[in-house]
Motif scaffolding. Structure first.
Motif, PDB file in Angstrom:
ATOM      1  N   THR A   1       0.818  -1.218   0.000  1.00  0.00           N
ATOM      2  CA  THR A   1       0.000   0.000   0.000  1.00  0.00           C
ATOM      3  C   THR A   1       0.848   1.262   0.000  1.00  0.00           C
ATOM      4  OG1 THR A   1      -0.205  -0.088   2.410  1.00  0.00           O
ATOM      5  CG2 THR A   1      -1.967  -1.095   1.119  1.00  0.00           C
TER       6      THR A   1
ATOM      7  N   SER B   1      -1.300  -0.111  -7.381  1.00  0.00           N
ATOM      8  CA  SER B   1      -2.661   0.273  -7.028  1.00  0.00           C
ATOM      9  C   SER B   1      -3.454  -1.029  -6.899  1.00  0.00           C
ATOM     10  CB  SER B   1      -3.265   1.161  -8.118  1.00  0.00           C
ATOM     11  OG  SER B   1      -4.604   1.436  -7.807  1.00  0.00           O
ATOM     12  N   VAL B   2      -3.617  -1.470  -5.668  1.00  0.00           N
ATOM     13  CA  VAL B   2      -4.252  -2.762  -5.416  1.00  0.00           C
ATOM     14  C   VAL B   2      -5.504  -2.545  -4.576  1.00  0.00           C
ATOM     15  CG1 VAL B   2      -3.944  -5.048  -4.400  1.00  0.00           C
ATOM     16  CG2 VAL B   2      -2.020  -3.898  -5.474  1.00  0.00           C
ATOM     17  N   ASP B   3      -6.555  -3.234  -4.973  1.00  0.00           N
ATOM     18  CA  ASP B   3      -7.796  -3.207  -4.205  1.00  0.00           C
ATOM     19  C   ASP B   3      -7.536  -3.891  -2.863  1.00  0.00           C
ATOM     20  OD1 ASP B   3     -10.571  -3.004  -3.615  1.00  0.00           O
ATOM     21  OD2 ASP B   3     -10.870  -5.069  -4.328  1.00  0.00           O
ATOM     22  N   PRO B   4      -7.922  -3.281  -1.727  1.00  0.00           N
ATOM     23  CA  PRO B   4      -7.648  -3.892  -0.409  1.00  0.00           C
ATOM     24  C   PRO B   4      -8.288  -5.275  -0.237  1.00  0.00           C
ATOM     25  CG  PRO B   4      -8.338  -1.612  -0.140  1.00  0.00           C
ATOM     26  CD  PRO B   4      -8.503  -1.955  -1.590  1.00  0.00           C
ATOM     27  N   THR B   5      -9.461  -5.480  -0.815  1.00  0.00           N
ATOM     28  CA  THR B   5     -10.119  -6.792  -0.696  1.00  0.00           C
ATOM     29  C   THR B   5      -9.319  -7.853  -1.448  1.00  0.00           C
ATOM     30  OG1 THR B   5     -12.255  -5.685  -0.584  1.00  0.00           O
ATOM     31  CG2 THR B   5     -12.269  -8.042  -1.060  1.00  0.00           C
ATOM     32  N   THR B   6      -8.848  -7.517  -2.632  1.00  0.00           N
ATOM     33  CA  THR B   6      -8.031  -8.454  -3.405  1.00  0.00           C
ATOM     34  C   THR B   6      -6.723  -8.736  -2.688  1.00  0.00           C
ATOM     35  OG1 THR B   6      -8.993  -7.557  -5.425  1.00  0.00           O
ATOM     36  CG2 THR B   6      -6.985  -8.867  -5.656  1.00  0.00           C
ATOM     37  N   LEU B   7      -6.146  -7.703  -2.094  1.00  0.00           N
ATOM     38  CA  LEU B   7      -4.912  -7.875  -1.342  1.00  0.00           C
ATOM     39  C   LEU B   7      -5.125  -8.798  -0.137  1.00  0.00           C
ATOM     40  CD1 LEU B   7      -1.947  -7.045  -0.962  1.00  0.00           C
ATOM     41  CD2 LEU B   7      -2.783  -5.148   0.438  1.00  0.00           C
TER      42      LEU B   7
END
Length: 85
Positions: free
Chosen positions: A47, A53-59
């Motif tokens: 992060t 740029s990563v979606d928190p849910t996917t992470l």
């Protein structure tokens, strides 16, 4: 016969070798908290990096899957490395 002529230079004399102590196995709590901290550190690193740029849910999903795979592999390795009874 006196003891003054006895020496310890006998080549056939053997000294007892102590038995090796059994190696303690890793505890589940140590492995669990270590994996949890590694996942948290990896999430914070991803992060903070500006080019990701990563979606928190996917992470979170990817971290849980990776932690699960790591725990399964560690369990299998533990069973394989355990001496046979």
């Amino acid at each position: 016969m006196t003891n003054e002529h006895m020496t310890n230079d006998d080549p056939t004399a053997t000294t007892p070798v102590p038995a090796p102590r059994p190696r303690p196995s890793a505890r589940f709590g140590t492995i669990f908290w270590g994996v949890l901290l590694l996942v948290f550190a990896a999430a914070m690193a991803v992060t903070v990096l500006p080019w990701f740029s990563v979606d928190p849910t996917t992470l979170a999903l990817g971290a849980c899957i990776a932690a699960g795979v790591l725990l399964v592999v560690a369990g299998i390795a533990s069973v394989i490395a355990r001496p046979k009874r």
